[in-house]
Design an enzyme around this catalytic site. Sequence first.
Site, PDB file in Angstrom:
ATOM      1  N   HIS A 104      -2.258 -25.300  11.274  1.00  0.00           N
ATOM      2  CA  HIS A 104      -1.480 -26.365  11.922  1.00  0.00           C
ATOM      3  C   HIS A 104      -1.450 -27.593  11.000  1.00  0.00           C
ATOM      4  O   HIS A 104      -2.453 -27.929  10.371  1.00  0.00           O
ATOM      5  CB  HIS A 104      -2.115 -26.712  13.277  1.00  0.00           C
ATOM      6  CG  HIS A 104      -1.229 -27.572  14.108  1.00  0.00           C
ATOM      7  ND1 HIS A 104      -1.081 -28.921  13.868  1.00  0.00           N
ATOM      8  CD2 HIS A 104      -0.408 -27.278  15.152  1.00  0.00           C
ATOM      9  CE1 HIS A 104      -0.212 -29.415  14.742  1.00  0.00           C
ATOM     10  NE2 HIS A 104       0.213 -28.435  15.534  1.00  0.00           N
ATOM     11  N   GLU A 172       6.789 -24.776  11.966  1.00  0.00           N
ATOM     12  CA  GLU A 172       6.539 -26.050  12.624  1.00  0.00           C
ATOM     13  C   GLU A 172       6.594 -27.175  11.589  1.00  0.00           C
ATOM     14  O   GLU A 172       5.579 -27.519  10.971  1.00  0.00           O
ATOM     15  CB  GLU A 172       5.170 -26.002  13.308  1.00  0.00           C
ATOM     16  CG  GLU A 172       5.073 -27.051  14.367  1.00  0.00           C
ATOM     17  CD  GLU A 172       3.839 -26.924  15.228  1.00  0.00           C
ATOM     18  OE1 GLU A 172       3.999 -26.710  16.426  1.00  0.00           O
ATOM     19  OE2 GLU A 172       2.735 -27.052  14.696  1.00  0.00           O
TER      20      GLU A 172
END
Length: 263
Positions: A104, A172
């Site tokens: 992430h 993302e």
Amino acid sequence: MLISLCVCMKKIIVANWKMNPVTLKEAEGLVRSYIRLKKSFKRSRVIVCPPFVFIPSLAQKIKTSFGGDVGAQNVARDDAGAHTGEVSARMLKSVGASFVIIGHSERRMMGDTDDSVHEKIHHALKAGLSVIFAVGESERGEDAHSVLRTQLCEGLRGVSAAYIKKIFFAYEPRWAISKGVHDAAGSADTPKNAIEKAIYMRRVIAHLYDARVAKKAIVLYGGSVRAKNAALFMHQEWGFDGALIGGASLDPHEFANIASIND
Ligand code: PGA
């Protein structure tokens, strides 16, 4: 290489609670709210990723009450030993997690590198966890293809084709991630741009493995997904297999509206 995609499969909706909520009581309340609303998203595959400390208390409830899976938001690069403050993949598995988010951008900003991401992926897979492998460029306008290619090639180094079904890829872009539940969806990528990146990711996977593996790979979108834009990312030919939801996962109604995409 042209890869045709199936748009009819059950969508996968991942709730990334990040460092929220603040107490176990509130976390239990959030799960209770999901359960109350579950009839509106009974056809989606939901994976809930709470902070580490809440996983043991919530895992069973999430599994039995709406058939959800539980994931962690990070994992150590080692199995055990003198690593103060770290949590290993086997520990997570032993308390009911079956997924972990790795790579992430918020973790990358806190020190994760392509190398550590690679090691974490190996540890997680070896321990029997499935991986939500997040990739994406930091700045709008950056050469996204080059970033995606590097992150994917490095992260997947030494991962055999048989394991790809245990990895959900999440595109993302860091610049599209919201500041939280009350942040509007304004900074989301456009579905057209994001879908182009998903196609590119499948090309890289096809290059590393083969077209069959790439076709079956699960690719999610994350970054300011809200009920009003979720379908634009998921309900299109070539669209995403699901979404990684941050801020909106803390609002049970908003989350249920997103997750109702299959109903
Ligand atoms: P967001 O976060 O939905 O709040 O943009 C997504 C994520 O960071 O996983």
